[in-house]
Design a protein around this motif. Structure first.
Motif, PDB file in Angstrom:
ATOM      1  N   TYR A 112      -6.054  10.922 -12.524  1.00 30.22           N
ATOM      2  CA  TYR A 112      -5.566  10.038 -11.284  1.00 30.22           C
ATOM      3  C   TYR A 112      -4.931  11.007 -10.189  1.00 30.22           C
ATOM      4  CZ  TYR A 112      -6.574   6.097 -14.361  1.00 30.22           C
ATOM      5  OH  TYR A 112      -7.231   5.319 -15.071  1.00 30.22           O
ATOM      6  N   PHE A 113      -4.991  10.570  -9.062  1.00 30.00           N
ATOM      7  CA  PHE A 113      -4.273  10.891  -7.884  1.00 30.00           C
ATOM      8  C   PHE A 113      -3.002   9.971  -7.868  1.00 30.00           C
ATOM      9  CE2 PHE A 113      -3.310  10.893  -3.376  1.00 30.00           C
ATOM     10  CZ  PHE A 113      -3.375  11.980  -3.073  1.00 30.00           C
ATOM     11  N   SER A 114      -1.878  10.756  -7.450  1.00 26.67           N
ATOM     12  CA  SER A 114      -0.742   9.972  -7.088  1.00 26.67           C
ATOM     13  C   SER A 114      -0.129  10.685  -6.188  1.00 26.67           C
ATOM     14  CB  SER A 114       0.159   9.951  -8.208  1.00 26.67           C
ATOM     15  OG  SER A 114       1.305   9.380  -8.137  1.00 26.67           O
ATOM     16  N   ARG A 115       0.439  10.002  -4.939  1.00 25.10           N
ATOM     17  CA  ARG A 115       1.197  10.673  -3.965  1.00 25.10           C
ATOM     18  C   ARG A 115       2.347   9.575  -3.292  1.00 25.10           C
ATOM     19  NH1 ARG A 115      -0.698  14.405   0.487  1.00 25.10           N
ATOM     20  NH2 ARG A 115       1.562  15.014   1.244  1.00 25.10           N
ATOM     21  N   ARG A 116       3.408   9.883  -3.164  1.00 26.67           N
ATOM     22  CA  ARG A 116       4.589   9.295  -2.625  1.00 26.67           C
ATOM     23  C   ARG A 116       4.278   9.008  -1.118  1.00 26.67           C
ATOM     24  NH1 ARG A 116      10.153   9.411  -5.145  1.00 26.67           N
ATOM     25  NH2 ARG A 116       9.711  10.037  -7.398  1.00 26.67           N
ATOM     26  N   VAL A 117       4.533   7.916  -0.621  1.00 25.43           N
ATOM     27  CA  VAL A 117       4.283   7.701   0.984  1.00 25.43           C
ATOM     28  C   VAL A 117       5.632   7.947   1.467  1.00 25.43           C
ATOM     29  CG1 VAL A 117       4.168   5.971   2.507  1.00 25.43           C
ATOM     30  CG2 VAL A 117       2.885   5.705   0.667  1.00 25.43           C
ATOM     31  N   PRO A 118       5.461   8.886   2.620  1.00 23.37           N
ATOM     32  CA  PRO A 118       7.111   9.317   3.324  1.00 23.37           C
ATOM     33  C   PRO A 118       7.880   8.002   3.610  1.00 23.37           C
ATOM     34  CG  PRO A 118       4.956  10.556   4.146  1.00 23.37           C
ATOM     35  CD  PRO A 118       4.525   9.641   3.213  1.00 23.37           C
ATOM     36  N   ALA A 119       8.927   8.512   3.647  1.00 23.23           N
ATOM     37  CA  ALA A 119       9.809   7.312   3.689  1.00 23.23           C
ATOM     38  C   ALA A 119       9.644   6.404   5.284  1.00 23.23           C
ATOM     39  CB  ALA A 119      11.388   7.612   3.734  1.00 23.23           C
ATOM     40  N   ASP A 120       9.452   7.612   6.081  1.00 20.94           N
ATOM     41  CA  ASP A 120       9.396   6.797   7.426  1.00 20.94           C
ATOM     42  C   ASP A 120       8.002   6.173   8.034  1.00 20.94           C
ATOM     43  OD1 ASP A 120       7.977   9.292   7.317  1.00 20.94           O
ATOM     44  OD2 ASP A 120       8.377  10.029   9.451  1.00 20.94           O
ATOM     45  N   LEU A 121       7.114   6.146   7.005  1.00 18.42           N
ATOM     46  CA  LEU A 121       5.753   5.618   6.847  1.00 18.42           C
ATOM     47  C   LEU A 121       6.020   4.365   5.892  1.00 18.42           C
ATOM     48  CD1 LEU A 121       3.492   8.661   7.530  1.00 18.42           C
ATOM     49  CD2 LEU A 121       4.354   6.978   9.382  1.00 18.42           C
ATOM     50  N   ARG A 122       6.560   4.016   5.083  1.00 17.58           N
ATOM     51  CA  ARG A 122       6.663   2.930   4.053  1.00 17.58           C
ATOM     52  C   ARG A 122       6.374   1.666   4.662  1.00 17.58           C
ATOM     53  NH1 ARG A 122      10.843   5.603  -0.128  1.00 17.58           N
ATOM     54  NH2 ARG A 122       9.453   7.315  -0.976  1.00 17.58           N
ATOM     55  N   ARG A 123       6.838   1.564   5.753  1.00 14.65           N
ATOM     56  CA  ARG A 123       6.739   0.134   6.293  1.00 14.65           C
ATOM     57  C   ARG A 123       5.260  -0.302   6.532  1.00 14.65           C
ATOM     58  NH1 ARG A 123       8.629   3.312  10.819  1.00 14.65           N
ATOM     59  NH2 ARG A 123       7.204   3.382  12.504  1.00 14.65           N
ATOM     60  N   HIS A 124       4.450   0.588   6.442  1.00 18.37           N
ATOM     61  CA  HIS A 124       2.852   0.345   6.940  1.00 18.37           C
ATOM     62  C   HIS A 124       2.190   0.317   5.614  1.00 18.37           C
ATOM     63  CE1 HIS A 124       3.201   1.375  11.135  1.00 18.37           C
ATOM     64  NE2 HIS A 124       3.889   2.533  10.731  1.00 18.37           N
ATOM     65  N   TYR A 125       2.929   0.338   4.455  1.00 21.82           N
ATOM     66  CA  TYR A 125       2.293   0.276   3.217  1.00 21.82           C
ATOM     67  C   TYR A 125       2.858  -0.850   2.226  1.00 21.82           C
ATOM     68  CZ  TYR A 125      -0.042   4.595   4.488  1.00 21.82           C
ATOM     69  OH  TYR A 125      -0.960   5.550   5.029  1.00 21.82           O
ATOM     70  N   ARG A 126       2.170  -1.418   1.273  1.00 17.27           N
ATOM     71  CA  ARG A 126       2.848  -2.282   0.527  1.00 17.27           C
ATOM     72  C   ARG A 126       3.619  -1.709  -0.718  1.00 17.27           C
ATOM     73  NH1 ARG A 126      -2.417  -6.045  -0.666  1.00 17.27           N
ATOM     74  NH2 ARG A 126      -2.781  -6.650   1.618  1.00 17.27           N
ATOM     75  N   THR A 127       3.141  -0.470  -1.053  1.00 14.01           N
ATOM     76  CA  THR A 127       3.919   0.159  -1.942  1.00 14.01           C
ATOM     77  C   THR A 127       4.561   1.473  -1.660  1.00 14.01           C
ATOM     78  OG1 THR A 127       2.139   1.186  -3.031  1.00 14.01           O
ATOM     79  CG2 THR A 127       2.787  -0.889  -3.936  1.00 14.01           C
ATOM     80  N   SER A 128       5.473   2.181  -2.418  1.00  9.96           N
ATOM     81  CA  SER A 128       6.068   3.523  -2.059  1.00  9.96           C
ATOM     82  C   SER A 128       5.119   4.401  -2.629  1.00  9.96           C
ATOM     83  CB  SER A 128       7.539   3.590  -2.533  1.00  9.96           C
ATOM     84  OG  SER A 128       7.488   3.650  -3.863  1.00  9.96           O
TER      85      SER A 128
END
Length: 97
Positions: free
Chosen positions: A18-34
């Motif tokens: 599986y691929f797993s990557r955290r969304v950068p904090a400053d872009l999290r508002r554009h995603y449903r999860t972190s």
């Protein structure tokens, strides 16, 4: 001997990678999860690493442009200060709007 850190953004579950990557904090508002995580649909570690690094590079490019477009929205002249000479005019105009 130098040790290098290799971050492959992968984990294995039931033999599937599986691929797993955290969304950068400053872009999290554009995603449903972190965190972005999905199956690479392979049992081969070699294939998983290649796919993960390709996907990570695509995400980096996407996030860079998303971040840049947010900055351009507040200050369109930032294109001049970034030194990006290969941005097509149509994209620069679209990002500035």
């Amino acid at each position: 001997m130098l040790a290098t850190k290799s971050n492959s953004y992968t984990f294995q579950k039931d033999g599937i990678w599986y691929f797993s990557r955290r969304v950068p904090a400053d872009l999290r508002r554009h995603y449903r999860t972190s965190r972005i995580a999905y199956s690479l649909r392979t049992k081969s570690i070699r294939d998983a690493r290649v796919r993960a690094m390709t996907d990570a590079a695509k995400l980096d490019r996407h996030w860079h442009w998303k971040d840049l477009s947010a900055k351009i929205a507040t200050d369109p002249l930032i294109l001049l200060s970034t030194g990006i000479g290969d941005v097509p005019y149509s994209m620069a105009v679209r990002l500035a709007l």
